[in-house]
Write an enzyme that holds these catalytic residues in place. Structure first.
Site, PDB file in Angstrom:
ATOM      1  N   HIS A  40       0.837  -1.133  -0.045  1.00  0.00           N
ATOM      2  CA  HIS A  40      -0.061  -0.071  -0.050  1.00  0.00           C
ATOM      3  C   HIS A  40       0.794   1.307   0.108  1.00  0.00           C
ATOM      4  O   HIS A  40       2.196   1.058   0.254  1.00  0.00           O
ATOM      5  CB  HIS A  40      -0.954  -0.172   1.241  1.00  0.00           C
ATOM      6  CG  HIS A  40      -0.205   0.145   2.643  1.00  0.00           C
ATOM      7  ND1 HIS A  40       0.399  -1.050   3.263  1.00  0.00           N
ATOM      8  CD2 HIS A  40       0.163   1.252   3.267  1.00  0.00           C
ATOM      9  CE1 HIS A  40       0.878  -0.471   4.119  1.00  0.00           C
ATOM     10  NE2 HIS A  40       0.810   0.877   4.288  1.00  0.00           N
ATOM     11  N   HIS A 124       5.393   6.154  -1.355  1.00  0.00           N
ATOM     12  CA  HIS A 124       6.074   4.845  -1.798  1.00  0.00           C
ATOM     13  C   HIS A 124       5.473   3.523  -1.157  1.00  0.00           C
ATOM     14  O   HIS A 124       4.577   3.718  -0.203  1.00  0.00           O
ATOM     15  CB  HIS A 124       7.592   4.950  -1.050  1.00  0.00           C
ATOM     16  CG  HIS A 124       7.645   5.020   0.349  1.00  0.00           C
ATOM     17  ND1 HIS A 124       7.186   5.997   1.226  1.00  0.00           N
ATOM     18  CD2 HIS A 124       7.498   4.119   1.306  1.00  0.00           C
ATOM     19  CE1 HIS A 124       7.150   5.858   2.451  1.00  0.00           C
ATOM     20  NE2 HIS A 124       7.625   4.511   2.608  1.00  0.00           N
TER      21      HIS A 124
END
EC number: 3.1.4.58
Length: 172
Positions: A40, A124
């Site tokens: 995620h 990220h």
């Protein structure tokens, strides 16, 4: 371990599968790889929360999501955070819609007593932890991903995958 809450975007099955295929072609990842179902992009880390604050965050996230839009992002870089020993994948450029969503969420969360993060936002997706040195890996080609929802999630100790989504907020 106390439940650690966060707001994030979760890759759909197609995006996750494309990333899995490219990573498999690179060989085994160093360190402790993250379970693919746990991949995620965290927008805001919230930490441990009491029930009344969680209800406030749920409402704030819903408000922010209704004012946001879905957005396209390219996962086109693999990088390494040396201090935290994290191997990651993310965009070379943060989409403007994503940056606006994070800023709007921070503004909405102040009413819940959540102070905005001082560091600049760097989206990220964590691929592995405990990676001591940058392995010099590169994706063969960018992976396009359209984010259609924001999620409120938390970690569960001792299980894999370890993250559970409590609520989904569609991005119009």
């Amino acid at each position: 371990m106390t439940e650690r809450w966060f707001l994030a975007i979760w890759p759909d099955t197609q995006t996750r599968s494309a990333l899995e295929r490219q990573l498999a072609a690179l060989g085994p990842l160093p360190g402790r790889p993250t379970h693919p179902l746990d991949w995620h992009v965290t927008l805001i880390f919230l930490g441990a929360l009491e029930p009344e604050r969680l209800a406030c965050i749920d409402a704030a996230a819903g408000d922010a999501a209704t004012r946001a839009t879905s957005f396209f992002m390219e996962l086109d870089r693999i990088g390494h955070f040396a201090r935290s020993q994290v191997l990651w994948c993310g965009p070379a450029r943060t989409p403007e819609s994503l940056a606006r969503l994070v800023t709007d969420l921070q503004a909405h969360l102040t009413r819940c007593g959540i102070a905005p993060e001082r560091r600049p936002y760097r989206p990220h997706l964590t691929l592995a932890r405990k990676v001591r040195t940058a392995p010099g890996l590169e994706l063969h080609r960018p992976i396009g991903w359209t984010a259609h929802e924001l999620v409120l999630a938390h970690g569960v100790t001792g299980e894999r995958p370890r993250y559970r989504i409590r609520h989904r907020y569609p991005l119009p």
